[in-house]
Design a protein around this motif. Structure first.
Motif, mmCIF file in Angstrom:
data_model
loop_
_atom_site.group_PDB
_atom_site.id
_atom_site.type_symbol
_atom_site.label_atom_id
_atom_site.label_comp_id
_atom_site.label_asym_id
_atom_site.label_seq_id
_atom_site.Cartn_x
_atom_site.Cartn_y
_atom_site.Cartn_z
ATOM 1 N N ILE A 36 0.841 -1.209 0.000
ATOM 2 C CA ILE A 36 0.000 0.000 0.000
ATOM 3 C C ILE A 36 0.871 1.252 0.000
ATOM 4 N N GLU A 37 1.939 1.233 0.776
ATOM 5 C CA GLU A 37 2.845 2.390 0.822
ATOM 6 C C GLU A 37 3.528 2.600 -0.528
ATOM 7 N N LEU A 38 3.932 1.518 -1.171
ATOM 8 C CA LEU A 38 4.546 1.642 -2.494
ATOM 9 C C LEU A 38 3.578 2.276 -3.486
ATOM 10 N N MET A 59 8.623 -0.821 -6.218
ATOM 11 C CA MET A 59 7.760 -1.886 -6.737
ATOM 12 C C MET A 59 8.574 -2.923 -7.503
ATOM 13 N N HIS A 60 9.525 -2.434 -8.331
ATOM 14 C CA HIS A 60 10.341 -3.364 -9.107
ATOM 15 C C HIS A 60 11.199 -4.229 -8.197
ATOM 16 N N PHE A 79 10.357 -5.019 -5.186
ATOM 17 C CA PHE A 79 9.375 -5.907 -4.551
ATOM 18 C C PHE A 79 9.049 -7.081 -5.478
ATOM 19 N N PHE A 80 8.829 -6.781 -6.769
ATOM 20 C CA PHE A 80 8.538 -7.843 -7.732
ATOM 21 C C PHE A 80 9.717 -8.803 -7.852
ATOM 22 N N LYS A 81 10.950 -8.279 -7.819
ATOM 23 C CA LYS A 81 12.139 -9.132 -7.887
ATOM 24 C C LYS A 81 12.167 -10.088 -6.707
ATOM 25 N N MET A 82 11.859 -9.558 -5.520
ATOM 26 C CA MET A 82 11.833 -10.397 -4.325
ATOM 27 C C MET A 82 10.762 -11.479 -4.431
ATOM 28 N N LEU A 83 9.610 -11.133 -4.990
ATOM 29 C CA LEU A 83 8.525 -12.100 -5.156
ATOM 30 C C LEU A 83 8.944 -13.216 -6.109
#
Length: 280
Positions: free
Chosen positions: A257-259, A268-269, A271-275
């Motif tokens: 939500i903060e992103l 976000m990118h 975060f997506f890499k971590m996912l």
């Protein structure tokens, strides 16, 4: 859980030392979906009886005894009792049937949450074996289970463990050995995380005229999950280790939500890499 702990308690290829089984007569408690599967899977190789207080649930069973009275179980004298009733009725059904079982009978459960079972078994006068076939009629193809898993609880009786190990292997299931405690820790992660995520999806549901492929897949999962018994869902969410897992979901959602609020593309990118790394 440390890697050394995992090596000790989770071993798909583990072998038992017992070569002789004395289990010939098996009684199944409960004629629901899993009870029916056990009856159908065992009745050609063992002398099987199925008990249910509702006689209408027994009319389509063949190659087995159909009991509606606990006295019939006493006369049958099973070597193994498999309790397949709904989760909320497990202890009550055990209490009801115990006086009718021969002393040598091994008692067993297939509960998805094992809270309180070890203490219960310690007080009863019977040997026990606790397992968890990690599939059900909602999502699994009961006729093809080679990609499914089953858990056998390490504190269980050796003869009982060997019986279920042989039985589950006949379906090419992967078999894992966990203690009561580690089982519930693992279940809190493997069930509470997807369950809670699906609950959030369903809670935000609104009708769409042209839903996309991803939406349709999530919707199918949600419909399957919400067809499960309310007591099963609530017991899993109320298990001792569930809250920690649900709180992790809440923290990740708050971070996302903060992103979004900050329009943080780089964040976000990352975060997506971590996912992607998490699911690789």
């Amino acid at each position: 859980m440390s890697s050394s702990q995992n090596e000790n308690i989770c071993n798909p290829e583990r072998k038992e030392d017992i070569n002789i089984l004395n289990i010939k007569k098996i009684c199944i408690l409960g004629a629901g979906n899993m009870g029916s599967w056990f009856v159908e899977s065992l009745c050609l190789d063992y002398e099987v009886a199925v008990y249910d207080s509702d006689a209408t649930r027994l009319k389509y069973f063949f190659h087995c005894f159909r009991f509606t009275s606990l006295n019939e179980i006493e006369e049958f004298k099973p070597d193994l009792l498999i309790n397949c009733v709904s989760l909320q009725n497990t202890f009550r059904s055990f209490d009801e049937v115990m006086p009718y079982l021969p002393e040598a009978c091994i008692v067993s459960d297939i509960c998805s949450v094992k809270t309180g079972l070890f203490d219960y078994y310690q007080k009863c006068k019977h040997r026990f074996v606790s397992t968890h076939p990690m599939f059900g009629p909602t999502f699994a193809n009961i006729k093809e289970l080679s990609d499914q898993n089953a858990i056998i609880i390490t504190e269980s009786d050796e003869e009982g463990k060997l019986f279920f190990r042989n039985f589950y292997r006949s379906f090419n299931l992967k078999i894992y050995d966990y203690s009561f405690k580690v089982h519930d820790q693992m279940i809190a992660y493997s069930l509470c995380v997807p369950f809670s995520s699906t609950f959030v999806f369903a809670a935000c549901m609104k009708k769409q005229e042209a839903p996309g492929t991803t939406f349709k897949k999530h919707l199918a999962i949600a419909k399957g999950l919400m067809s499960e018994n309310n007591y099963l869902l609530s017991e899993i969410l109320q298990s001792p280790y569930a809250l920690e897992q649900v709180e992790k979901i809440s923290k990740k959602l708050s971070y996302l939500i903060e992103l979004i609020k900050n329009k943080d593309t780089k964040g976000m990118h990352d975060f997506f890499k971590m996912l992607r790394e998490n699911i690789s």
